[in-house]
Enzyme design. Structure first.
Site, PDB file in Angstrom:
ATOM      1  N   CYS A 177      -9.089  -6.015   1.772  1.00 47.95           N
ATOM      2  CA  CYS A 177      -9.281  -4.618   2.114  1.00 47.95           C
ATOM      3  C   CYS A 177     -10.737  -4.218   1.983  1.00 47.95           C
ATOM      4  O   CYS A 177     -11.168  -3.225   2.528  1.00 47.95           O
ATOM      5  CB  CYS A 177      -8.434  -3.738   1.209  1.00 47.95           C
ATOM      6  SG  CYS A 177      -6.730  -4.235   1.274  1.00 47.95           S
TER       7      CYS A 177
ATOM      8  N   SER B 245       5.185  -7.203  -1.329  1.00 51.83           N
ATOM      9  CA  SER B 245       4.795  -7.112   0.085  1.00 51.83           C
ATOM     10  C   SER B 245       5.129  -8.417   0.803  1.00 51.83           C
ATOM     11  O   SER B 245       4.684  -9.491   0.379  1.00 51.83           O
ATOM     12  CB  SER B 245       3.293  -6.836   0.171  1.00 51.83           C
ATOM     13  OG  SER B 245       2.874  -6.840   1.514  1.00 51.83           O
TER      14      SER B 245
ATOM     15  N   HIS C 259       4.254  -9.839   3.678  1.00 52.83           N
ATOM     16  CA  HIS C 259       3.298 -10.690   4.407  1.00 52.83           C
ATOM     17  C   HIS C 259       2.427 -11.518   3.482  1.00 52.83           C
ATOM     18  O   HIS C 259       1.639 -12.351   3.926  1.00 52.83           O
ATOM     19  CB  HIS C 259       2.443  -9.869   5.377  1.00 52.83           C
ATOM     20  CG  HIS C 259       1.380  -9.032   4.729  1.00 52.83           C
ATOM     21  ND1 HIS C 259       0.061  -9.405   4.740  1.00 52.83           N
ATOM     22  CD2 HIS C 259       1.422  -7.857   4.078  1.00 52.83           C
ATOM     23  CE1 HIS C 259      -0.660  -8.476   4.122  1.00 52.83           C
ATOM     24  NE2 HIS C 259       0.155  -7.522   3.714  1.00 52.83           N
TER      25      HIS C 259
ATOM     26  N   ASN D 232      -5.409 -10.299  -7.095  1.00 48.12           N
ATOM     27  CA  ASN D 232      -5.588 -10.719  -5.700  1.00 48.12           C
ATOM     28  C   ASN D 232      -6.957 -11.358  -5.500  1.00 48.12           C
ATOM     29  O   ASN D 232      -7.160 -12.120  -4.565  1.00 48.12           O
ATOM     30  CB  ASN D 232      -5.433  -9.523  -4.742  1.00 48.12           C
ATOM     31  CG  ASN D 232      -6.263  -8.331  -5.138  1.00 48.12           C
ATOM     32  OD1 ASN D 232      -6.184  -7.862  -6.265  1.00 48.12           O
ATOM     33  ND2 ASN D 232      -7.074  -7.838  -4.220  1.00 48.12           N
TER      34      ASN D 232
ATOM     35  N   THR E  95       0.840  -1.200   0.000  1.00 52.39           N
ATOM     36  CA  THR E  95       0.000   0.000   0.000  1.00 52.39           C
ATOM     37  C   THR E  95       0.876   1.251   0.000  1.00 52.39           C
ATOM     38  O   THR E  95       0.636   2.190  -0.768  1.00 52.39           O
ATOM     39  CB  THR E  95      -0.942   0.002   1.229  1.00 52.39           C
ATOM     40  OG1 THR E  95      -1.782  -1.149   1.131  1.00 52.39           O
ATOM     41  CG2 THR E  95      -1.804   1.244   1.275  1.00 52.39           C
TER      42      THR E  95
ATOM     43  N   GLN F 249       0.767 -10.219  -5.331  1.00 51.52           N
ATOM     44  CA  GLN F 249       0.233 -11.586  -5.253  1.00 51.52           C
ATOM     45  C   GLN F 249       1.069 -12.587  -6.042  1.00 51.52           C
ATOM     46  O   GLN F 249       0.985 -13.778  -5.806  1.00 51.52           O
ATOM     47  CB  GLN F 249      -1.215 -11.623  -5.752  1.00 51.52           C
ATOM     48  CG  GLN F 249      -2.180 -10.848  -4.882  1.00 51.52           C
ATOM     49  CD  GLN F 249      -2.374 -11.469  -3.492  1.00 51.52           C
ATOM     50  OE1 GLN F 249      -2.047 -12.624  -3.247  1.00 51.52           O
ATOM     51  NE2 GLN F 249      -2.924 -10.688  -2.579  1.00 51.52           N
TER      52      GLN F 249
HETATM   53  N1  PLP Z   1      -1.624  -4.931  -3.980  1.00 46.25           N
HETATM   54  C1  PLP Z   1      -2.172  -6.148  -4.068  1.00 46.25           C
HETATM   55  C2  PLP Z   1      -2.303  -6.801  -5.425  1.00 46.25           C
HETATM   56  C3  PLP Z   1      -2.636  -6.801  -2.932  1.00 46.25           C
HETATM   57  O1  PLP Z   1      -3.191  -8.016  -3.033  1.00 46.25           O
HETATM   58  C4  PLP Z   1      -2.502  -6.168  -1.669  1.00 46.25           C
HETATM   59  C5  PLP Z   1      -3.054  -6.795  -0.453  1.00 46.25           C
HETATM   60  O2  PLP Z   1      -4.112  -7.409  -0.475  1.00 46.25           O
HETATM   61  C6  PLP Z   1      -1.905  -4.899  -1.610  1.00 46.25           C
HETATM   62  C7  PLP Z   1      -1.479  -4.319  -2.794  1.00 46.25           C
HETATM   63  C8  PLP Z   1      -1.703  -4.203  -0.299  1.00 46.25           C
HETATM   64  O3  PLP Z   1      -0.689  -4.869   0.410  1.00 46.25           O
HETATM   65  P1  PLP Z   1      -0.166  -4.437   1.854  1.00 46.25           P
HETATM   66  O4  PLP Z   1      -1.030  -5.140   2.830  1.00 46.25           O
HETATM   67  O5  PLP Z   1       1.257  -4.900   1.894  1.00 46.25           O
HETATM   68  O6  PLP Z   1      -0.246  -2.964   1.960  1.00 46.25           O
END
Ligand code: PLP
Length: 403
Positions: free
Chosen positions: A345, A218, A220, A149, A72, A177
């Site tokens: 989200c 990312s 996690h 995602n 994010t 992802q």
């Molecule tokens: N982009 C994608 C494609 C995602 O799947 C996600 C999380 O679901 C994010 C961005 C946001 O990730 P983060 O939790 O590391 O901010």
């Protein structure tokens, strides 16, 4: 039994990542910018982690990597930063299925100068549509994710990267992802599945995430710690992107003391995930497909989004034939299963799947979307139990049970 089927939302930290994080926390907790010996060790370890990550991504210049707090931040920082560096009036083009951290950041910073690139009936962005958008609108940047995602549909980022390069347009790929689930480097050979999509190999182009100008990742999402991620940036004088002022860290691009222990955990998690992904893909694709067969038999009228497309091996996005998604979720939670309504989200807001919406679904259909996403270790029994739980939940809901 493993009842956690929401790996696209987040993953538990892997044992290797936990141990690496702990060791880094105990031994190298010093500020990498300080001038004494221990700080120098921390700085050295940090730069080694950057080199290792660059190698994993197939990127020759480790300096292109800026560590951030996650995808994010990476996506927001990119669009905010671009508004400072691009000429006034510059346009950006994003796909219709981008994560909200791309979509909303682009709209916030570029307002009505955001072009949307559509997806086909399988939830895949067509390269011809990217080419058409570039010709018509001459965007300064194109942003297309590597894998959805929500549906898991694999996007044709290699070809899009080439098209953008030829047009002189920056290409951003949110690979949050993809990374940890699919190979980041190398050709398609050696990977046991035909999951590379229908794309033809691009002659003379090294196929790795490093070929994209900008890549989001990312930790996690692949067994690393939360609050840690990165952005791979172009190392060019003409795109002087920076995010935070106040210190020289990250090559002057993101000020602030680096979280070396989390970064070490992230890189170890990715090394582990990469070494296992061939087997995980082979096994879980078979389990997932069997689950989908069982679901289809139990629920006539079930729709599986992006079923015909090459998909991530762990993801199944379903439009249930009846009952709202939150009712399914509640029933499954009571049975110990964790699933989601599209994207993490947006769960809680029913019917907010960007992919299903882009495929032209009605508001009512959007409220019936559920997403199942496994990890590398789910057993066939876990998947059978999940299908069983859906069947039981369906019986209760059909009988008019509350909740
Ligand atoms: N982009 C994608 C494609 C995602 O799947 C996600 C999380 O679901 C994010 C961005 C946001 O990730 P983060 O939790 O590391 O901010």
């Amino acid at each position: 039994m493993n009842r956690y089927f929401d790996h696209n939302a987040t993953t538990p930290m892997s044992g290797i990542a936990k141990r690496a994080w702990l060791e880094a926390t105990e031994r190298h907790w010093h500020n990498p910018s300080s001038l004494y010996r221990e700080a120098g060790f921390a700085k050295q370890k940090l730069e080694e982690a950057r080199e290792r990550l660059a190698a994993l991504l197939g990127c020759d210049e480790a300096e292109r990597i800026v560590f951030t707090s996650g995808a994010t931040e990476s996506n927001n920082a990119l669009f905010a930063s671009l508004t400072r560096t691009l000429p006034p009036g510059a346009v950006v083009a994003i796909s219709a299925i981008e994560h909200p951290s791309v979509r909303e950041a682009a709209r916030f910073w570029f307002r009505d100068r955001v072009i949307t690139i559509p997806v086909d009936e399988h939830g895949v962005v067509q390269v011809a549509d990217v080419t058409a958008a570039i010709r018509r609108h001459e965007p300064a940047l194109v942003s297309v994710m590597a894998a959805s995602n929500e549906s898991g549909a694999l996007q044709r980022w290699r070809e899009i990267a080439v098209v953008c390069r030829e047009a002189g347009t920056l290409f951003h790929c949110d690979a949050a992802q993809w990374i940890g689930k699919m190979p980041c480097t190398g050709g398609r050979e050696g990977f046991p599945l035909a999951t590379w999509g229908r794309a033809e190999r691009t002659e003379g182009v090294e196929e790795s995430l490093g070929m994209c100008d900008i890549v989001t990742g990312s930790a996690h999402k692949f067994g690393g710690p939360k609050g840690c991620g990165f952005l791979l940036l172009p190392w060019r004088e003409d795109t002087p992107l920076f995010f935070l002022r106040g210190g020289p860290q990250e090559n002057d691009r993101r000020a602030g003391t680096e979280n070396y222990p989390a970064i070490e955990g992230m890189v170890c998690a990715l090394e582990e995930a990469q070494s296992r992904l061939g087997a995980a893909a082979r096994l879980q694709t078979a389990h997932r497909d069997e689950f989908e067969r069982a679901m289809r038999a139990a629920f006539p009228g079930l729709r599986i989004i992006s079923e015909e497309a090459a998909r991530l091996w762990n993801t199944s996005l379903l439009v249930m034939p009846r009952h709202e998604n939150l009712k399914w979720l509640t029933r499954l939670t009571r049975r110990g299963f964790a699933i989601s309504t599209g994207s993490a989200c947006s769960s809680g807001k029913e019917g907010s799947s960007a992919v299903v919406r882009a495929l032209g679904a009605s508001e009512e259909e959007l409220r019936r979307v559920v997403r199942v996403s496994c990890g590398p270790d789910h057993a066939p029994e876990d998947w059978h139990a999940l299908a069983e739980a859906f069947v039981e939940a369906g019986r209760e809901l059909d009988a008019g049970g509350r909740g």
